[in-house]
Write an enzyme that holds these catalytic residues in place. Structure first.
Site, mmCIF file in Angstrom:
data_model
loop_
_atom_site.group_PDB
_atom_site.id
_atom_site.type_symbol
_atom_site.label_atom_id
_atom_site.label_comp_id
_atom_site.label_asym_id
_atom_site.label_seq_id
_atom_site.Cartn_x
_atom_site.Cartn_y
_atom_site.Cartn_z
ATOM 1 N N SER A 132 27.892 54.425 8.355
ATOM 2 C CA SER A 132 26.858 54.287 9.379
ATOM 3 C C SER A 132 27.558 54.197 10.726
ATOM 4 O O SER A 132 28.695 53.720 10.820
ATOM 5 C CB SER A 132 26.032 53.023 9.146
ATOM 6 O OG SER A 132 25.176 52.753 10.259
ATOM 7 N N TYR A 145 24.991 43.933 7.411
ATOM 8 C CA TYR A 145 24.979 45.359 7.091
ATOM 9 C C TYR A 145 26.085 46.068 7.872
ATOM 10 O O TYR A 145 26.845 46.875 7.318
ATOM 11 C CB TYR A 145 23.617 45.961 7.427
ATOM 12 C CG TYR A 145 23.508 47.435 7.115
ATOM 13 C CD1 TYR A 145 23.296 47.867 5.810
ATOM 14 C CD2 TYR A 145 23.627 48.398 8.120
ATOM 15 C CE1 TYR A 145 23.198 49.222 5.504
ATOM 16 C CE2 TYR A 145 23.535 49.746 7.828
ATOM 17 C CZ TYR A 145 23.311 50.153 6.521
ATOM 18 O OH TYR A 145 23.232 51.495 6.239
#
Length: 274
Positions: A132, A145
């Protein structure tokens, strides 16, 4: 390759994983996808197998099954993962933090350790990890995350150096917001605090608005297929316009500019003043 290349994609029942499996099949790969909730079945373009990346026995069983069927694995796409709904870092317990890392990071480690011996014997292979842009630029209220994706970044880079001389290459793909069912697979923080309720709601609304103009899973899958087929892969690739812009800012903009942009985008200072 003179044989049909074999690809294994985790988290392939929907979203980015499903798009990767479908596009790889269209590109000529024999594709096996995995899902925690799947029994062995065919989706029409690829075979879906049951797999829990947090269970080492489950991982070993799937790798053995694919090897028994095909004799090799040429491409591993590590995509399985989940998130915690926007929340402050202290709103998640240690148990919840570990569960997130157990899937998002240790799941990749388990899959990689199971696949690499077969690729090493083949003398070739590709591993593509779905990271990501948050693994490059950490955003507040998704701290755990982002931390899991930072771990994926470091692991992928180190692993590529280790395996390159054995004919195996490793890359990490860095998308930004993507229109998937990912939100339905996020979990709520398990110890929410009233002190963060206002900013939590504000950040959640900002992210929902960003999702309205986000890239599609097919946009990310196109990058994955291109990386899988390139002769000289790089370690890192962004996927989508927003991720490319953020990566550019991270590389060239002064840190204070990026810091200010993050806070302005999430309206953190406005929420605090109100």
């Amino acid at each position: 390759m003179t044989h049909t290349p074999v690809a294994l994609v985790t988290g392939a029942s929907s979203g980015i994983g499903e798009a990767c499996a479908r596009q790889l099949a269209a590109a000529g790969y024999r594709v096996y996808g995995t899902s925690r909730r799947a029994d062995s079945q065919s989706s029409g373009t690829f075979t879906l197998l049951s797999l829990d990346v947090t269970d080492e026995q489950s991982v070993d069983a799937v790798i053995k099954e694919v090897i028994a069927r095909e004799g090799r694995i040429d491409l591993l796409i590590n995509n399985a993962g989940f998130g915690i709904a926007p929340a402050a870092a202290e709103e998640s317990s240690i148990q919840q933090a570990w569960a997130l890392f157990d899937t998002n990071f240790m799941g990749i480690v388990r899959m990689t350790c199971a696949v690499v011996p077969h690729m090493r014997r083949q003398g070739s292979g590709r591993i593509i990890n779905i990271g990501s842009i948050l693994g490059v630029i950490a955003m507040p209220y998704v701290a755990l995350y982002a931390a899991s994706k930072h771990a994926v970044e470091g692991y992928s880079e180190a692993l590529d150096h280790e395996l390159r001389t054995q004919g195996i290459r490793v890359s990490v793909i860095e998308p930004a917001y993507t229109k998937t069912a990912f939100d339905t697979h996020t979990i709520a923080p398990d110890r929410p605090l009233a002190e963060y309720s206002t900013v939590r709601a504000s950040v959640t609304q900002t992210i929902r608005q960003a999702m309205n103009i986000a890239d599609t899973p097919d946009d990310v899958a196109q990058v994955v297929v291109r990386v899988a087929q390139t002769g000289r892969p790089k370690i890192r690739y962004t996927a989508g316009k927003a991720a490319a812009q953020l990566a550019f800012l991270r590389r060239f903009a002064p840190s204070r500019v990026l810091d200010k942009g993050v806070r302005k985008n999430l309206q953190l200072d406005q929420v605090r003043k109100s």
